[in-house]
Motif scaffolding. Structure first.
Motif, PDB file in Angstrom:
ATOM      1  N   LEU A  90      76.252  98.572 -70.888  1.00  0.00           N
ATOM      2  CA  LEU A  90      76.461  99.913 -70.186  1.00  0.00           C
ATOM      3  C   LEU A  90      75.269 100.053 -69.049  1.00  0.00           C
ATOM      4  CD1 LEU A  90      78.425 102.264 -70.411  1.00  0.00           C
ATOM      5  CD2 LEU A  90      77.044 103.133 -72.129  1.00  0.00           C
ATOM      6  N   LEU A  91      73.966  99.962 -69.382  1.00  0.00           N
ATOM      7  CA  LEU A  91      72.881 100.201 -68.699  1.00  0.00           C
ATOM      8  C   LEU A  91      73.276  99.582 -67.261  1.00  0.00           C
ATOM      9  CD1 LEU A  91      70.310 101.737 -68.134  1.00  0.00           C
ATOM     10  CD2 LEU A  91      68.992  99.550 -69.092  1.00  0.00           C
ATOM     11  N   GLU A  92      73.602  98.320 -67.293  1.00  0.00           N
ATOM     12  CA  GLU A  92      73.776  97.618 -65.912  1.00  0.00           C
ATOM     13  C   GLU A  92      74.875  98.305 -64.988  1.00  0.00           C
ATOM     14  OE1 GLU A  92      75.208  93.267 -64.381  1.00  0.00           O
ATOM     15  OE2 GLU A  92      74.795  93.455 -66.406  1.00  0.00           O
ATOM     16  N   LEU A  93      75.778  98.756 -65.965  1.00  0.00           N
ATOM     17  CA  LEU A  93      76.878  99.415 -65.239  1.00  0.00           C
ATOM     18  C   LEU A  93      76.681 100.756 -64.663  1.00  0.00           C
ATOM     19  CD1 LEU A  93      80.251  99.732 -64.756  1.00  0.00           C
ATOM     20  CD2 LEU A  93      80.609 100.382 -66.943  1.00  0.00           C
ATOM     21  N   VAL A  94      76.055 101.530 -65.481  1.00  0.00           N
ATOM     22  CA  VAL A  94      75.569 102.768 -64.937  1.00  0.00           C
ATOM     23  C   VAL A  94      74.535 102.776 -63.699  1.00  0.00           C
ATOM     24  CG1 VAL A  94      74.249 104.892 -65.407  1.00  0.00           C
ATOM     25  CG2 VAL A  94      75.859 104.056 -67.075  1.00  0.00           C
ATOM     26  N   LEU A  95      73.653 101.778 -63.698  1.00  0.00           N
ATOM     27  CA  LEU A  95      72.847 101.534 -62.661  1.00  0.00           C
ATOM     28  C   LEU A  95      73.525 100.972 -61.449  1.00  0.00           C
ATOM     29  CD1 LEU A  95      69.940  99.314 -64.313  1.00  0.00           C
ATOM     30  CD2 LEU A  95      69.724 101.939 -63.285  1.00  0.00           C
ATOM     31  N   ARG A  96      74.965 100.227 -61.426  1.00  0.00           N
ATOM     32  CA  ARG A  96      75.382  99.984 -60.461  1.00  0.00           C
ATOM     33  C   ARG A  96      76.168 101.091 -59.878  1.00  0.00           C
ATOM     34  NH1 ARG A  96      78.839  95.647 -63.153  1.00  0.00           N
ATOM     35  NH2 ARG A  96      80.165  95.772 -61.454  1.00  0.00           N
ATOM     36  N   GLU A 187      63.368 106.391 -60.527  1.00  0.00           N
ATOM     37  CA  GLU A 187      64.185 107.661 -61.093  1.00  0.00           C
ATOM     38  C   GLU A 187      65.546 107.136 -61.503  1.00  0.00           C
ATOM     39  OE1 GLU A 187      62.120 110.849 -58.079  1.00  0.00           O
ATOM     40  OE2 GLU A 187      63.915 109.831 -57.044  1.00  0.00           O
ATOM     41  N   GLN A 188      66.246 106.338 -60.815  1.00  0.00           N
ATOM     42  CA  GLN A 188      67.449 105.787 -61.111  1.00  0.00           C
ATOM     43  C   GLN A 188      67.506 104.948 -62.554  1.00  0.00           C
ATOM     44  OE1 GLN A 188      69.939 103.126 -58.176  1.00  0.00           O
ATOM     45  NE2 GLN A 188      68.859 104.297 -56.740  1.00  0.00           N
ATOM     46  N   LYS A 189      66.588 104.330 -62.779  1.00  0.00           N
ATOM     47  CA  LYS A 189      66.312 103.634 -63.959  1.00  0.00           C
ATOM     48  C   LYS A 189      66.190 104.743 -65.234  1.00  0.00           C
ATOM     49  CE  LYS A 189      65.793  99.931 -66.826  1.00  0.00           C
ATOM     50  NZ  LYS A 189      64.756  99.070 -66.741  1.00  0.00           N
ATOM     51  N   THR A 193      68.711 105.107 -68.249  1.00  0.00           N
ATOM     52  CA  THR A 193      68.510 104.922 -69.496  1.00  0.00           C
ATOM     53  C   THR A 193      68.598 106.121 -70.421  1.00  0.00           C
ATOM     54  OG1 THR A 193      66.896 103.285 -68.651  1.00  0.00           O
ATOM     55  CG2 THR A 193      66.549 103.741 -71.003  1.00  0.00           C
ATOM     56  N   SER A 194      68.304 107.052 -69.860  1.00  0.00           N
ATOM     57  CA  SER A 194      68.341 108.400 -70.665  1.00  0.00           C
ATOM     58  C   SER A 194      69.882 108.668 -70.905  1.00  0.00           C
ATOM     59  CB  SER A 194      67.830 109.364 -69.903  1.00  0.00           C
ATOM     60  OG  SER A 194      68.046 110.816 -70.919  1.00  0.00           O
TER      61      SER A 194
END
Length: 207
Positions: A90-96, A187-189, A193-194
């Motif tokens: 999910l983290l990878e998807l949100v970062l994309r 900032e994106q990370k 993550t949060s």
């Protein structure tokens, strides 16, 4: 063959110029005040050329909304993996998603859609309805994880909207409405993550 190819490329360039001009006009003047004449002038093409590509201002606006939809999608469809940690996936998807939101063209298109919606709530409702007809990557991923009994989610679309809200409050609305700069990678990370931690704390059955 080369003549036809050159003609096609010229036609494509004119169409792109018209769409870009329309975006600029819609942002500057709003949907109602924008005319096909002004779009043609900004695109440096004839009004007839504009109508050859788009029979009406509504059709041109629909093209822009379609571009907005495509700009908001990640390059590759999200694939749920049953053997991988939910947090990492999910983290990878949100970062994309955050990377896509940072695109200036996507921001410009969003401003057009929002401005038009303010002046015409009915058009805004129709737009949201059309865009909602196609399931978005995050919703598909959540649906798959729930089917695998790793998320306790009864309504994947609602859950996806919650997750988007956690992200967009930092990485979309301030930039679209207040002209704040896009988030940098650090900032994106932090935001991603949060958001993922909060989402999984609510819905995850297993990590």
């Amino acid at each position: 063959m080369s003549t036809n190819l050159s003609s096609t490329r010229l036609t494509d360039r004119k169409r792109a110029a018209i769409v870009n001009a329309a975006i600029e006009e819609f942002i500057a003047s709003g949907f109602e005040a924008t005319s096909m004449d002004r779009i043609a002038a900004r695109a440096d093409v004839s009004k007839r050329t504009v109508y050859n590509h788009f029979p009406s201002k509504e059709a041109l606006f629909a093209e822009i909304l379609h571009a907005l939809w495509n700009a908001s999608r990640v390059d590759d469809a999200a694939v749920y993996h049953a053997d991988q940690p939910l947090h990492d996936q999910l983290l990878e998807l949100v970062l994309r998603k955050l990377h896509a939101l940072n695109d200036e063209n996507a921001m410009a298109l969003a401003r057009v859609a929002i401005a038009a919606g303010i002046h015409s709530p009915e058009r805004a409702r129709e737009t949201v309805a059309r865009l909602s007809e196609r399931e978005e990557d995050v919703t598909i991923w959540i649906r798959a994880a729930a089917a695998d009994k790793r998320l306790d989610v009864k309504d994947p679309l609602f859950a996806a909207q919650q997750l988007h809200g956690l992200v967009k409050i930092f990485a979309f609305w301030p930039q679209v409405s207040m002209g704040q700069p896009p988030l940098n990678k650090r900032e994106q990370k932090k935001v991603a993550t949060s958001a993922v931690d909060m989402f999984l704390a609510r819905y995850a059955l297993t990590r």
